[in-house]
Design a protein around this motif. Sequence first.
Motif, PDB file in Angstrom:
ATOM      1  N   ALA A  25       0.828  -1.210   0.000  1.00 31.22           N
ATOM      2  CA  ALA A  25       0.000   0.000   0.000  1.00 31.22           C
ATOM      3  C   ALA A  25       0.858   1.255   0.000  1.00 31.22           C
ATOM      4  CB  ALA A  25      -0.924  -0.011   1.222  1.00 31.22           C
ATOM      5  N   HIS A  26       1.916   1.272   0.813  1.00 34.36           N
ATOM      6  CA  HIS A  26       2.813   2.427   0.838  1.00 34.36           C
ATOM      7  C   HIS A  26       3.453   2.644  -0.538  1.00 34.36           C
ATOM      8  CE1 HIS A  26       2.838   3.832   4.978  1.00 34.36           C
ATOM      9  NE2 HIS A  26       2.826   2.564   5.397  1.00 34.36           N
ATOM     10  N   VAL A  27       3.929   1.571  -1.129  1.00 31.76           N
ATOM     11  CA  VAL A  27       4.634   1.699  -2.417  1.00 31.76           C
ATOM     12  C   VAL A  27       3.679   2.176  -3.510  1.00 31.76           C
ATOM     13  CG1 VAL A  27       5.832   0.405  -4.214  1.00 31.76           C
ATOM     14  CG2 VAL A  27       6.395   0.011  -1.811  1.00 31.76           C
ATOM     15  N   VAL A  28       2.517   1.544  -3.604  1.00 29.64           N
ATOM     16  CA  VAL A  28       1.577   1.877  -4.689  1.00 29.64           C
ATOM     17  C   VAL A  28       1.082   3.311  -4.552  1.00 29.64           C
ATOM     18  CG1 VAL A  28      -0.702   1.356  -5.646  1.00 29.64           C
ATOM     19  CG2 VAL A  28       0.870  -0.500  -5.093  1.00 29.64           C
ATOM     20  N   LEU A  29       0.640   3.710  -3.361  1.00 26.26           N
ATOM     21  CA  LEU A  29       0.107   5.063  -3.183  1.00 26.26           C
ATOM     22  C   LEU A  29       1.194   6.119  -3.335  1.00 26.26           C
ATOM     23  CD1 LEU A  29      -2.372   4.470  -0.233  1.00 26.26           C
ATOM     24  CD2 LEU A  29      -2.892   4.755  -2.656  1.00 26.26           C
ATOM     25  N   ALA A  30       2.413   5.804  -2.893  1.00 27.93           N
ATOM     26  CA  ALA A  30       3.510   6.761  -3.081  1.00 27.93           C
ATOM     27  C   ALA A  30       3.814   6.947  -4.566  1.00 27.93           C
ATOM     28  CB  ALA A  30       4.749   6.281  -2.330  1.00 27.93           C
ATOM     29  N   LEU A  31       3.828   5.852  -5.326  1.00 23.45           N
ATOM     30  CA  LEU A  31       4.083   5.959  -6.764  1.00 23.45           C
ATOM     31  C   LEU A  31       2.986   6.751  -7.460  1.00 23.45           C
ATOM     32  CD1 LEU A  31       5.421   2.389  -7.649  1.00 23.45           C
ATOM     33  CD2 LEU A  31       6.702   4.544  -7.624  1.00 23.45           C
ATOM     34  N   LEU A  32       1.711   6.503  -7.108  1.00 21.77           N
ATOM     35  CA  LEU A  32       0.617   7.257  -7.708  1.00 21.77           C
ATOM     36  C   LEU A  32       0.721   8.742  -7.371  1.00 21.77           C
ATOM     37  CD1 LEU A  32      -2.394   4.830  -7.095  1.00 21.77           C
ATOM     38  CD2 LEU A  32      -1.249   5.328  -9.266  1.00 21.77           C
ATOM     39  N   THR A  33       1.097   9.046  -6.133  1.00 22.40           N
ATOM     40  CA  THR A  33       1.255  10.449  -5.737  1.00 22.40           C
ATOM     41  C   THR A  33       2.378  11.113  -6.526  1.00 22.40           C
ATOM     42  OG1 THR A  33       0.410  10.011  -3.508  1.00 22.40           O
ATOM     43  CG2 THR A  33       1.772  11.979  -3.801  1.00 22.40           C
ATOM     44  N   VAL A  34       3.489  10.410  -6.690  1.00 22.12           N
ATOM     45  CA  VAL A  34       4.612  10.957  -7.464  1.00 22.12           C
ATOM     46  C   VAL A  34       4.193  11.223  -8.904  1.00 22.12           C
ATOM     47  CG1 VAL A  34       6.875  10.413  -8.420  1.00 22.12           C
ATOM     48  CG2 VAL A  34       6.406   9.975  -5.997  1.00 22.12           C
TER      49      VAL A  34
END
Length: 386
Positions: free
Chosen positions: A17-26
């Motif tokens: 969840a951290h990785v996916v949401l961080a990538l989407l935010t970036v």
Amino acid sequence: MTAVQRRSPWPATTVAAHVVLALLTVIILAAARYLGADLWQVLTAAGAAALLHAGAEVALRRPWAGYAIGALGMLVLVTLPFPGWSPVMLPSAVFFPLTLWRLTGQVPVRSSALALAVAVLGIVLNELVSWARLPPGVPWWTRLSEGGLLMLVVGGVWLAALLLRRRHEARRRAESERLAAAIADERAGIRRDLHDVIAHTVTVMVVRIEAAAVTTADPATRRELGDIAEAGRDAHQGLRAMLATLGPATAAPRGQVPISLDALPDLVASAASPLHTVTFAEAGERRPLSLSAEVAAVRTVQEGITNALRHLEPPVKVAVHLRWSPNEVTVEVRDDGGKASREAGSAGTGLLGIEERVRTAGGTLSIDDGHDGWVLRARLPTKEGA
């Protein structure tokens, strides 16, 4: 018997969840920069997103600190001017409701209600700021719809977390009550056994003393023996009264349990079958035990064999060992793990009773998951080592 499962502090779903949401935010912030957002706006939004990610993890151990970090991140996003849309809609903002969820599950209900009020106040502030920055031609109801949606999400998360917490609390209370009832029942059984053993011993003593009083020719000796016999009867009545104050006078009927170590070979032999190999071995010179220690030793063997036969798929090998030393006897029941483990089913209370018996006898009980199977080991003091 079930193996102890260790919970990882970083479950795979949380990391994902951290990785996916961080990538989407970036990706979204990069697109915003491409569409005209200033660099400082993009960097500020990225910093606020990092606070939201950090707050969600801090809330696991320090709920209020994690919630404060997440709220700070949301405040930065609310007040940050951004071209075209509100930065609170960044994917990383999902971690703020998660922080509220974790806080609600750990703090008192009134405190979690205060956290909900802070979240609602933040939504109102966000919509007022967005309203003030509303571009010409954008309908007013868009802000109202966004605010209503955010209210629904935050309120729903808080209510769901509260209901789940109460369900877990009810489950823990039920389990605590079940264990307390099991311990009380086993202690009642121990009190009954204690009464039976001591009552039998005292009765035999009184009978022998009275017989000696009858056969003696010395009147003074007869009176002295009569006083001793009367004291024995008083002690018997006092024991019954004392045990009655400690709990129910009777316990649920249980099967007759042998209380002599001499019965162990027969107990072991009766558990064997073509698919269950149960052996008994004794090493060292046998020493005298107290009655409570002897009962605990026999019950340990019985419980260890029962657990192995109940929880393991045959073929099963069980080895019972008694090892004597001058100060203690070690009672060990070791199985080979069988063909496989069966479904654990509901938790039993046999081991609770064994632990209580061993502790009452002045010994210690350990349960080890060995390389090839389980080991139930009781160390009981001899009369020389007591």
